[in-house]
Write a protein that holds these residues in place. Structure first.
Motif, PDB file in Angstrom:
ATOM      1  N   GLY A  17       0.802  -1.279   0.144  1.00 34.07           N
ATOM      2  CA  GLY A  17       0.009   0.086   0.083  1.00 34.07           C
ATOM      3  C   GLY A  17       1.006   1.298  -0.027  1.00 34.07           C
ATOM      4  O   GLY A  17       0.555   2.203  -0.741  1.00 34.07           O
ATOM      5  N   HIS A  18       2.047   1.164   0.772  1.00 29.61           N
ATOM      6  CA  HIS A  18       2.767   2.266   0.841  1.00 29.61           C
ATOM      7  C   HIS A  18       3.453   2.552  -0.379  1.00 29.61           C
ATOM      8  O   HIS A  18       3.459   3.729  -1.051  1.00 29.61           O
ATOM      9  N   VAL A  19       3.847   1.557  -0.974  1.00 30.54           N
ATOM     10  CA  VAL A  19       4.582   1.768  -2.313  1.00 30.54           C
ATOM     11  C   VAL A  19       3.616   2.342  -3.454  1.00 30.54           C
ATOM     12  O   VAL A  19       4.198   3.099  -4.193  1.00 30.54           O
ATOM     13  N   ARG A  20       2.309   1.884  -3.305  1.00 34.26           N
ATOM     14  CA  ARG A  20       1.421   2.291  -4.358  1.00 34.26           C
ATOM     15  C   ARG A  20       1.106   3.842  -4.055  1.00 34.26           C
ATOM     16  O   ARG A  20       0.947   4.571  -4.993  1.00 34.26           O
ATOM     17  N   GLN A  21       0.873   4.088  -2.852  1.00 35.87           N
ATOM     18  CA  GLN A  21       0.772   5.534  -2.706  1.00 35.87           C
ATOM     19  C   GLN A  21       1.979   6.299  -3.130  1.00 35.87           C
ATOM     20  O   GLN A  21       1.666   7.571  -3.565  1.00 35.87           O
ATOM     21  N   ARG A  22       3.243   6.135  -2.917  1.00 33.74           N
ATOM     22  CA  ARG A  22       4.324   6.646  -3.386  1.00 33.74           C
ATOM     23  C   ARG A  22       4.298   6.810  -4.887  1.00 33.74           C
ATOM     24  O   ARG A  22       4.770   7.624  -5.245  1.00 33.74           O
ATOM     25  N   ALA A  23       3.910   5.629  -5.426  1.00 31.92           N
ATOM     26  CA  ALA A  23       4.122   5.725  -6.947  1.00 31.92           C
ATOM     27  C   ALA A  23       3.075   6.710  -7.366  1.00 31.92           C
ATOM     28  O   ALA A  23       3.483   7.564  -8.336  1.00 31.92           O
ATOM     29  N   TRP A  24       1.802   6.608  -6.712  1.00 27.60           N
ATOM     30  CA  TRP A  24       0.669   7.766  -7.285  1.00 27.60           C
ATOM     31  C   TRP A  24       1.127   9.022  -6.888  1.00 27.60           C
ATOM     32  O   TRP A  24       1.087   9.895  -7.934  1.00 27.60           O
ATOM     33  N   ALA A  25       1.762   9.381  -5.828  1.00 30.73           N
ATOM     34  CA  ALA A  25       2.270  10.655  -5.560  1.00 30.73           C
ATOM     35  C   ALA A  25       3.465  10.980  -6.488  1.00 30.73           C
ATOM     36  O   ALA A  25       3.323  12.356  -7.053  1.00 30.73           O
ATOM     37  N   GLY A  26       4.234  10.211  -7.097  1.00 30.11           N
ATOM     38  CA  GLY A  26       5.329  10.640  -7.884  1.00 30.11           C
ATOM     39  C   GLY A  26       4.688  10.659  -9.274  1.00 30.11           C
ATOM     40  O   GLY A  26       4.997  11.821  -9.972  1.00 30.11           O
ATOM     41  N   ALA A  27       3.963   9.981  -9.764  1.00 30.67           N
ATOM     42  CA  ALA A  27       3.041  10.286 -11.081  1.00 30.67           C
ATOM     43  C   ALA A  27       2.441  11.581 -11.068  1.00 30.67           C
ATOM     44  O   ALA A  27       2.309  12.323 -11.950  1.00 30.67           O
ATOM     45  N   GLU A  28       1.744  12.057  -9.989  1.00 28.55           N
ATOM     46  CA  GLU A  28       0.965  13.091  -9.621  1.00 28.55           C
ATOM     47  C   GLU A  28       1.934  14.514 -10.003  1.00 28.55           C
ATOM     48  O   GLU A  28       1.572  15.672 -10.483  1.00 28.55           O
ATOM     49  N   ALA A  29       2.985  14.339  -9.132  1.00 26.50           N
ATOM     50  CA  ALA A  29       3.944  15.508  -9.241  1.00 26.50           C
ATOM     51  C   ALA A  29       4.381  15.664 -10.674  1.00 26.50           C
ATOM     52  O   ALA A  29       4.643  16.822 -11.104  1.00 26.50           O
ATOM     53  N   VAL A  30       4.809  14.444 -11.534  1.00 29.25           N
ATOM     54  CA  VAL A  30       5.314  14.680 -12.498  1.00 29.25           C
ATOM     55  C   VAL A  30       4.188  15.382 -13.708  1.00 29.25           C
ATOM     56  O   VAL A  30       4.271  16.207 -14.515  1.00 29.25           O
ATOM     57  N   VAL A  31       2.971  14.714 -13.555  1.00 27.29           N
ATOM     58  CA  VAL A  31       1.898  15.315 -14.309  1.00 27.29           C
ATOM     59  C   VAL A  31       1.575  16.751 -14.094  1.00 27.29           C
ATOM     60  O   VAL A  31       1.562  17.722 -14.921  1.00 27.29           O
ATOM     61  N   THR A  32       1.530  17.108 -12.819  1.00 27.44           N
ATOM     62  CA  THR A  32       1.418  18.507 -12.293  1.00 27.44           C
ATOM     63  C   THR A  32       2.687  19.384 -13.286  1.00 27.44           C
ATOM     64  O   THR A  32       2.180  20.445 -13.576  1.00 27.44           O
ATOM     65  N   ALA A  33       3.794  18.898 -13.125  1.00 25.74           N
ATOM     66  CA  ALA A  33       5.106  19.794 -13.305  1.00 25.74           C
ATOM     67  C   ALA A  33       5.045  20.001 -15.069  1.00 25.74           C
ATOM     68  O   ALA A  33       5.209  20.977 -15.528  1.00 25.74           O
ATOM     69  N   VAL A  34       4.468  18.809 -15.606  1.00 22.52           N
ATOM     70  CA  VAL A  34       4.279  18.746 -17.042  1.00 22.52           C
ATOM     71  C   VAL A  34       3.147  19.745 -17.347  1.00 22.52           C
ATOM     72  O   VAL A  34       3.298  20.433 -18.401  1.00 22.52           O
ATOM     73  N   LEU A  35       2.074  19.688 -17.022  1.00 19.59           N
ATOM     74  CA  LEU A  35       0.955  20.624 -17.209  1.00 19.59           C
ATOM     75  C   LEU A  35       1.104  21.910 -16.804  1.00 19.59           C
ATOM     76  O   LEU A  35       0.425  22.837 -17.392  1.00 19.59           O
ATOM     77  N   GLY A  36       1.910  22.231 -15.731  1.00 19.24           N
ATOM     78  CA  GLY A  36       2.210  23.655 -15.546  1.00 19.24           C
ATOM     79  C   GLY A  36       3.324  24.311 -16.356  1.00 19.24           C
ATOM     80  O   GLY A  36       3.483  25.558 -16.137  1.00 19.24           O
ATOM     81  N   ASP A  37       4.128  23.538 -17.170  1.00 23.96           N
ATOM     82  CA  ASP A  37       5.018  24.218 -18.040  1.00 23.96           C
ATOM     83  C   ASP A  37       4.397  25.004 -18.842  1.00 23.96           C
ATOM     84  O   ASP A  37       3.216  25.076 -19.459  1.00 23.96           O
ATOM     85  N   PRO A  38       4.999  26.685 -18.967  1.00 26.20           N
ATOM     86  CA  PRO A  38       4.684  27.457 -19.737  1.00 26.20           C
ATOM     87  C   PRO A  38       4.365  26.963 -21.352  1.00 26.20           C
ATOM     88  O   PRO A  38       3.397  27.585 -21.884  1.00 26.20           O
ATOM     89  N   GLU A  39       5.165  26.182 -21.955  1.00 23.40           N
ATOM     90  CA  GLU A  39       5.206  25.688 -23.292  1.00 23.40           C
ATOM     91  C   GLU A  39       3.830  25.024 -23.163  1.00 23.40           C
ATOM     92  O   GLU A  39       3.115  25.247 -24.312  1.00 23.40           O
ATOM     93  N   ILE A  40       3.200  24.119 -22.454  1.00 21.19           N
ATOM     94  CA  ILE A  40       2.379  23.372 -22.549  1.00 21.19           C
ATOM     95  C   ILE A  40       1.105  24.099 -22.464  1.00 21.19           C
ATOM     96  O   ILE A  40       0.109  23.885 -22.993  1.00 21.19           O
ATOM     97  N   GLN A  41       1.126  25.080 -21.518  1.00 23.29           N
ATOM     98  CA  GLN A  41      -0.215  26.273 -21.391  1.00 23.29           C
ATOM     99  C   GLN A  41      -0.242  26.996 -22.552  1.00 23.29           C
ATOM    100  O   GLN A  41      -1.454  26.898 -23.042  1.00 23.29           O
ATOM    101  N   ARG A  42       0.846  27.456 -23.261  1.00 25.14           N
ATOM    102  CA  ARG A  42       0.539  28.082 -24.446  1.00 25.14           C
ATOM    103  C   ARG A  42       0.249  27.164 -25.603  1.00 25.14           C
ATOM    104  O   ARG A  42      -0.704  27.989 -26.396  1.00 25.14           O
ATOM    105  N   LEU A  43       0.513  25.812 -25.697  1.00 22.94           N
ATOM    106  CA  LEU A  43      -0.239  25.071 -26.704  1.00 22.94           C
ATOM    107  C   LEU A  43      -1.628  24.565 -26.491  1.00 22.94           C
ATOM    108  O   LEU A  43      -2.197  23.879 -27.256  1.00 22.94           O
ATOM    109  N   ARG A  44      -2.093  24.803 -25.076  1.00 22.33           N
ATOM    110  CA  ARG A  44      -3.307  23.963 -24.845  1.00 22.33           C
ATOM    111  C   ARG A  44      -4.538  24.620 -25.682  1.00 22.33           C
ATOM    112  O   ARG A  44      -5.139  24.028 -26.133  1.00 22.33           O
ATOM    113  N   ALA A  45      -4.588  25.820 -25.859  1.00 23.15           N
ATOM    114  CA  ALA A  45      -5.710  26.568 -26.555  1.00 23.15           C
ATOM    115  C   ALA A  45      -5.850  26.018 -28.032  1.00 23.15           C
ATOM    116  O   ALA A  45      -6.993  25.654 -28.440  1.00 23.15           O
TER     117      ALA A  45
END
Length: 83
Positions: A17-45
């Motif tokens: 359970g702990h390993v799953r929680q850490r994996a999800w937290a890591g994945a969420e951090a990566v997704v948040t970082a990618v989606l927060g990138d200014p270039e990604i934001q510029r391309l979204r529209a």
């Protein structure tokens, strides 16, 4: 099962359970970082505009696959009901 086996199983489940929680937290951090990138934001529209424009055209192409999926779900449901 003796007491040691029960305790070992409990520990394994807790660690898994702990390993799953850490994996999800890591994945969420990566997704948040990618989606927060200014270039990604510029391309979204423009991407959303193209998806909206191409939607009806792509819908017809994907209808065959949607029908197959719906049929598969219905037949599995029927088999499960009568199986």
């Amino acid at each position: 099962m003796n007491g040691d086996d029960v305790e070992a199983a409990r520990i394994r489940a807790a660690v898994a359970g702990h390993v799953r929680q850490r994996a999800w937290a890591g994945a969420e951090a990566v997704v948040t970082a990618v989606l927060g990138d200014p270039e990604i934001q510029r391309l979204r529209a423009p991407i959303e505009q193209e998806e909206t424009r191409a939607g009806p055209e792509r819908r017809d192409e994907s209808q065959v696959f949607q029908n197959r999926h719906a049929y598969a779900i219905r037949t599995v449901s029927v088999r499960c009901s009568y199986g």
